[in-house]
Design a protein around this motif. Structure first.
Motif: not given
Length: 757
Positions: A142-143, A146, A153, A165
């Motif tokens: 998820f991170d 970016q 995200p 997302i």
């Protein structure tokens, strides 16, 4: 005496011989033409140089004996030669490099469900390698996203920090997440399932923007992200990657492989993340970052069989315990109304595989179970979901046609304690059957022109027949330096609000359905142009531009504006649009500098009864960058990564709400230094969020009524609206949905990697 003198002369002479070195001279060329700025190094030695305008190089003080020389240049293949170094000058035969284009030859599968080179794919697919994400190490997939252009995200809650997302401004439920081509992360797990995938096992990520429902069915409306894991054959024997931050976060990835016999290989990976340091730097008495304790175990097996058959089976188990809330919260307050906290226990297992039955038939399967035990203040959310998926495909090449056909079946079981599964006065779990079939024909009109036609039919046991066609066209120049793609298609999505929208779970607002929600449909068209340049001195430049337009019917948009105490869900009585342009520029220089820049301009809105309204949480523009420079002799790499986001509309609680309706222009920037000692060890460290950007810097407060999270001191009128008074001058209720970025500010990090190949 003369014997002693003779011995000393022999000893001194031997030392001189042992200390002797030689020099190496030679020429680097491609097709007989000299190559300037090619890097020439002596492996395992701190020796290196670059070639001059005539392609010649000189390496002085090279130790005697056999030495391995490595020659490389951006845009060309790497060449390794072994030479015998003798005292004095040594001339090396001409070293020939072969021109290549890695980005064109990368194998992708997401666009067509078959392995093809990026150049040959009629569908534009963006590929990001594991090395790309190492430039900004993060504890979750998820991170990590970016720094991908057009992919953002989105943090959905100020308290529990869950997120999803967004692709080209479209919310997370429109993005399908695949692992090795299997729809694993979906529905309930969209919110939580992106954490815990061991990044040590990730080979690459493929991103397709725009509807892909023809091949992948429901949820692939805005696009898809396919996480390709490493195979046991190509993975290193053992790898470890661990880092910690000054905020107290600790992340560890371990991976290793082993064999059982000649035809059975296995890959095992473990990811562990821990954060137990509550901080409140914005002084609202709520944790700025959710406390987490997460472990994920991944295991993959490859079985080679007779007649070319192959079976690959993988599984993953994840457990996560996370909580956020008031600083004095502990587990004794879980589910009560004394101290506010959001506590989430998640258990999840997945299994998926691919069985190559023959050269034409392939069977793919997956199953996953997700159990969630959550409380949001005093509101419990207990949910369980099972998804079983199977797909049989047949492929054949016939003259200019490359055919792919498939039969698919997907079963979804879902149960929770919300109105989503409550009917006729009792709880009724949801059972959804989704059989389907699809056909794809990739027609090679010539060596430069390709057309792909595709269609899919699904029958949803709740909503009935669903039809999804698409068409794609690709043209490439004779030298393959220019590629143009044009595509259009239809997407569909069956929504489940409680599995997709965190705001519906918090209990801060009442959830209201005005009608039975119908499936969303969309039509998309996009044009993509890729242009590659090979400049002087080994410089490589790649430009990738895309224009996109998506039109939605029956779009489900949560209404935060009509009533500050409610989230109202209904199908849009009108239409919604997501349109824009994006550009990626990728440059690599012979000196070791690599630059990747991306930017997207977009307009995401909905129109109802002639009124146009900008979509909530959709930015106008975004930019990303990744700049890396390697000091080859020192084996040090410097990475500078970041993003820039334009304003997005945020949910307010009424006309008196003092918070800005739009977020500011904001940027997250990071810097990292990596030192390699050999092929096994690396140490890296740096600073994240260099500018210390946090949402609290731009608003008087983020969480409305953080001092009264259970609304015990709020006065309501006869219609249920809060009444402004001395203790509540803005007439607000508790609400954590005003969020567009993490509250985590500047922090340092330090990590180490160890790899045995």
């Amino acid at each position: 005496m003369k014997y002693i003198l003779t011995f000393l002369i022999i000893l001194t002479g031997g030392a001189v011989v042992l200390g002797q070195t030689g020099s190496l001279t030679g020429r680097v060329a491609a097709g007989g033409k000299p190559l300037e700025s090619a890097t020439v190094t002596v492996k395992e030695k701190n020796l290196g140089t670059i070639t001059d305008e005539e392609g010649r190089f000189l390496l002085a003080e090279v130790p005697l004996g056999k030495q391995t020389i490595e020659v490389s240049l951006i845009g060309y293949g790497r060449e390794i030669v072994t030479v015998e170094v003798k005292p004095g000058a040594n001339v090396v035969n001409d070293i020939e490099l072969k021109p290549i284009d890695h980005s064109l030859e990368e194998v992708v599968i997401s666009g067509t469900m078959k392995e093809v080179s990026r150049l040959e794919s009629p569908v534009p697919v963006e590929v990001f390698t594991a090395r790309f994400f190492k430039s900004n190490p993060t504890p979750s997939v998820f991170d990590a996203l970016q720094i991908v252009n057009g992919v953002r995200p989105q943090v959905n809650c100020n308290v529990c920090n869950t997120g999803d997302i967004h692709i080209n401004g479209l919310e997370g439920p429109y993005t399908m997440i695949l692992i090795d081509g299997m729809p694993i992360v979906s529905g309930l797990s969209t919110v939580y399932g992106l954490s815990g995938i061991p990044q040590a096992l990730i080979e690459r990520m493929e991103v397709v923007k725009g509807p892909a429902s023809t091949l992948y069915g429901s949820e692939a409306v805005g696009g898809l992200i396919n996480i390709i894991t490493k195979t046991p054959l190509k993975a290193p024997r053992f790898s470890a990657d661990a880092f910690a931050t000054t905020w107290g976060e600790v992340s560890t990835d371990l991976a290793g492989k082993f064999t059982l016999g000649e035809k059975t290989r296995s890959l095992l990976g473990v990811n562990y993340f821990n954060y137990q340091n509550p901080l409140d730097k914005n002084h609202d008495n709520f944790t700025d970052l959710t406390l987490q304790n997460r472990i994920s175990v991944f295991n993959k097996w490859d079985f080679q069989q007779r007649h070319g058959r192959a079976l690959s089976v993988a599984g993953r188990y994840m457990y996560e315990d996370r909580w956020g809330g008031e600083m004095n919260w502990n587990r004794s307050y879980r589910g009560g109304d004394e101290v506010y906290g959001e506590s989430i226990y998640t258990r999840r297992w997945e299994t998926f595989g691919n069985y190559r039955l023959s050269s034409r038939f392939n069977f793919m399967f997956s199953a996953n179970w997700h159990d969630q035990n959550s409380v949001y203040g005093s509101t419990p959310y207990l949910a369980s979901q099972d998804i079983y998926f199977g797909q049989l495909t047949w492929s054949r090449q016939y003259r200019a046609h490359d055919l792919l056909a498939g039969l698919a079946y997907r079963y979804t079981y879902y149960d929770d304690n919300t109105p989503a599964t409550w009917a006729d006065g009792r709880n009724q779990a949801s059972h959804t059957h989704l059989p389907g079939m699809f056909l794809q024909d990739e027609i090679r009109l010539s060596s430069r022109h390709t057309v792909m036609l595709g269609t899919r039919y699904d029958y949803n046991s709740v909503h009935g027949n669903i039809f999804s066609p698409r068409i794609n066209y690709k043209w490439s120049s004779a030298d393959r330096s220019t590629v143009f793609r044009l595509g259009g298609g239809n997407g569909f999505r069956v929504a489940n609000v409680f599995t997709e929208d965190h705001a519906a779970l918090t209990g801060a607002r009442e959830v209201v359905f005005l009608e039975d929600l119908k499936p969303e449909t969309s039509w998309n068209v996009n044009a993509n142009l890729v242009k590659k340049y090979y400049l002087k001195r080994g410089t490589f430049l790649n430009l990738d531009a895309t224009a996109f337009y998506t039109w939605f019917n029956n779009k489900i948009i949560p209404d935060y504006d009509t009533d500050p105490n409610k989230i109202i869900y209904a199908n849009l009585d009108g239409y919604a649009v997501s349109k824009g342009i994006s550009l990626n520029a990728d440059a690599a220089f012979a000196c070791g500098l690599k630059v990747l820049l991306g930017g997207t301009l977009m307009d995401v809105y909905n129109t109802e009864e002639g009124t146009k309204k900008r979509q909530m949480f959709a930015e106008r523009f975004t930019a990303t960058w990744s700049v890396g420079y390697t000091f080859s002799r020192q084996k040090i790499t410097l990475d500078y990564t970041g993003n820039l986001y334009g304003p997005m509309r945020l949910p307010l609680l009424g006309d008196l709400d003092p918070r800005p309706e739009y977020s500011p222009v904001w940027s997250i920037q990071n810097i990292q230094v990596t030192k390699s000692f050999n092929d096994k060890w690396e140490i890296y460290g740096g600073v994240k969020n260099l500018l210390n950007q946090t949402p609290a810097r731009h608003a008087p407060f983020l969480i409305a009524r953080a001092n009264d999270p259970f609304d015990k001191q709020v006065i309501f009128d006869g219609n249920g609206f809060p009444v402004p008074n001395e203790s509540n001058p803005y007439g607000l209720t508790f609400d954590p949905s005003y969020v567009y970025a993490s509250n985590q500010g500047i922090r340092g990090f330090l990590g180490v990697r160890f790899t045995v190949k």
